[in-house]
Design a protein around this motif. Structure first.
Motif, PDB file in Angstrom:
ATOM      1  N   GLU A 155      -0.793 -29.634  11.919  1.00  0.00           N
ATOM      2  CA  GLU A 155      -1.772 -30.470  11.219  1.00  0.00           C
ATOM      3  C   GLU A 155      -1.889 -31.836  11.884  1.00  0.00           C
ATOM      4  O   GLU A 155      -2.992 -32.379  12.034  1.00  0.00           O
ATOM      5  CB  GLU A 155      -1.362 -30.628   9.750  1.00  0.00           C
ATOM      6  CG  GLU A 155      -2.292 -31.495   8.928  1.00  0.00           C
ATOM      7  CD  GLU A 155      -3.696 -30.930   8.807  1.00  0.00           C
ATOM      8  OE1 GLU A 155      -4.647 -31.715   8.606  1.00  0.00           O
ATOM      9  OE2 GLU A 155      -3.853 -29.689   8.936  1.00  0.00           O
ATOM     10  N   THR A 156      -0.764 -32.404  12.298  1.00  0.00           N
ATOM     11  CA  THR A 156      -0.770 -33.703  12.986  1.00  0.00           C
ATOM     12  C   THR A 156      -1.555 -33.628  14.289  1.00  0.00           C
ATOM     13  O   THR A 156      -2.420 -34.468  14.568  1.00  0.00           O
ATOM     14  CB  THR A 156       0.673 -34.153  13.282  1.00  0.00           C
ATOM     15  OG1 THR A 156       1.376 -34.327  12.043  1.00  0.00           O
ATOM     16  CG2 THR A 156       0.686 -35.470  14.054  1.00  0.00           C
ATOM     17  N   PHE A 157      -1.269 -32.617  15.100  1.00  0.00           N
ATOM     18  CA  PHE A 157      -1.945 -32.464  16.388  1.00  0.00           C
ATOM     19  C   PHE A 157      -3.425 -32.113  16.209  1.00  0.00           C
ATOM     20  O   PHE A 157      -4.282 -32.593  16.957  1.00  0.00           O
ATOM     21  CB  PHE A 157      -1.259 -31.409  17.243  1.00  0.00           C
ATOM     22  CG  PHE A 157       0.151 -31.768  17.647  1.00  0.00           C
ATOM     23  CD1 PHE A 157       0.513 -33.088  17.834  1.00  0.00           C
ATOM     24  CD2 PHE A 157       1.116 -30.791  17.855  1.00  0.00           C
ATOM     25  CE1 PHE A 157       1.811 -33.436  18.218  1.00  0.00           C
ATOM     26  CE2 PHE A 157       2.411 -31.126  18.235  1.00  0.00           C
ATOM     27  CZ  PHE A 157       2.754 -32.456  18.419  1.00  0.00           C
ATOM     28  N   ARG A 158      -3.720 -31.278  15.233  1.00  0.00           N
ATOM     29  CA  ARG A 158      -5.120 -30.914  14.982  1.00  0.00           C
ATOM     30  C   ARG A 158      -5.938 -32.147  14.619  1.00  0.00           C
ATOM     31  O   ARG A 158      -7.036 -32.364  15.142  1.00  0.00           O
ATOM     32  CB  ARG A 158      -5.207 -29.880  13.862  1.00  0.00           C
ATOM     33  CG  ARG A 158      -6.618 -29.370  13.585  1.00  0.00           C
ATOM     34  CD  ARG A 158      -6.618 -28.406  12.415  1.00  0.00           C
ATOM     35  NE  ARG A 158      -6.436 -29.106  11.165  1.00  0.00           N
ATOM     36  CZ  ARG A 158      -7.440 -29.520  10.380  1.00  0.00           C
ATOM     37  NH1 ARG A 158      -8.688 -29.289  10.729  1.00  0.00           N
ATOM     38  NH2 ARG A 158      -7.194 -30.129   9.245  1.00  0.00           N
ATOM     39  N   GLY A 159      -5.392 -32.968  13.715  1.00  0.00           N
ATOM     40  CA  GLY A 159      -6.098 -34.179  13.321  1.00  0.00           C
ATOM     41  C   GLY A 159      -6.282 -35.135  14.490  1.00  0.00           C
ATOM     42  O   GLY A 159      -7.331 -35.785  14.611  1.00  0.00           O
TER      43      GLY A 159
END
Length: 229
Positions: A111-115
């Motif tokens: 989720e961190t990398f996607r955002g």
């Protein structure tokens, strides 16, 4: 110091640090893979990435640790005879800890990398392609450096939580500093002394990590100006 248990607890602290670093390495790899799946135009890959993130984030860490260590070990020993292996297989607690924490925090990091990737203007990649860069060059020379800068705050939070979560692995027999502190507390009947010492070590580890990651964030933010509206 600490009734002679100081050195053994410090040895456990090194094991805790090794566990945290190894788990975060695996989590970063799974996080990047999960983010790539979730951003993929291929529907089944995107669904797989979303399912991974949703399911893992919805189950308590301790439940997953027990499920993977005991349930996984039971499953492996049930399947082993089917391939002709009759010896009992005992999963190493360190390996189980790395695998479990890496798998759990890979979901959070996805989720961190996607955002972070989604925050990069689409024109950045298009500009690189216009200059004749290949897709791989655009990814590693343009997108990844910007993604790292944007992902550091979320990564920092996940690293701090993961570091504290290593204490849970002591329940499966890993002799980290939490396990050794509990053994010392049981032997001396001084739980406050040893658990306070472990709390101080965790605080020291997270504080040093926070300073290092803030310095890294400043390095990647060099030359970036914030426009105030």
């Amino acid at each position: 110091m600490l009734n002679g248990y100081g050195s053994t607890i410090l040895e456990g602290a090194w094991l805790t640090l090794a566990l945290a670093l190894s788990s975060m390495t695996l989590a970063c790899a799974l996080g990047l893979l999960g983010a790539a799946f979730r951003l993929s135009p291929i529907r089944w890959l995107a669904l797989l990435g979303e399912t991974y993130a949703t399911v893992i984030r919805g189950i308590p860490d301790l439940v997953l640790i027990l499920l993977i260590f005991y349930g996984g070990q039971d499953l492996i020993n049930r399947l082993a005879p089917l391939v002709g292996y009759d010896e009992y297989i005992d999963i190493n607690p360190f390996v189980a800890g790395v695998g479990t924490l890496g798998f759990i925090f890979g979901a959070y990091l996805s989720e961190t990398f996607r955002g972070a990737f989604m925050s990069i203007p689409q024109g950045q990649g298009e500009a690189g392609a216009a200059y004749g860069m290949s897709g791989v060059q655009v990814f590693f020379r343009i997108l990844v450096p910007q993604m790292i800068r944007l992902a550091i705050p979320g990564f920092t939070n996940n690293w701090l939580v993961l570091t504290k979560a290593t204490a849970l692995i002591s329940v499966v027999g890993l002799q980290d500093m939490m396990f050794r502190a509990k053994s010392a507390a049981d032997a001396t009947h001084q739980p406050f002394t040893f658990f306070l010492a472990v709390a101080a070590l965790y605080l020291l580890l997270t504080s040093v990590s926070l300073l290092a990651l803030r310095a890294l964030e400043q390095r990647y933010s060099a030359g970036i100006k914030t426009v105030e509206l």
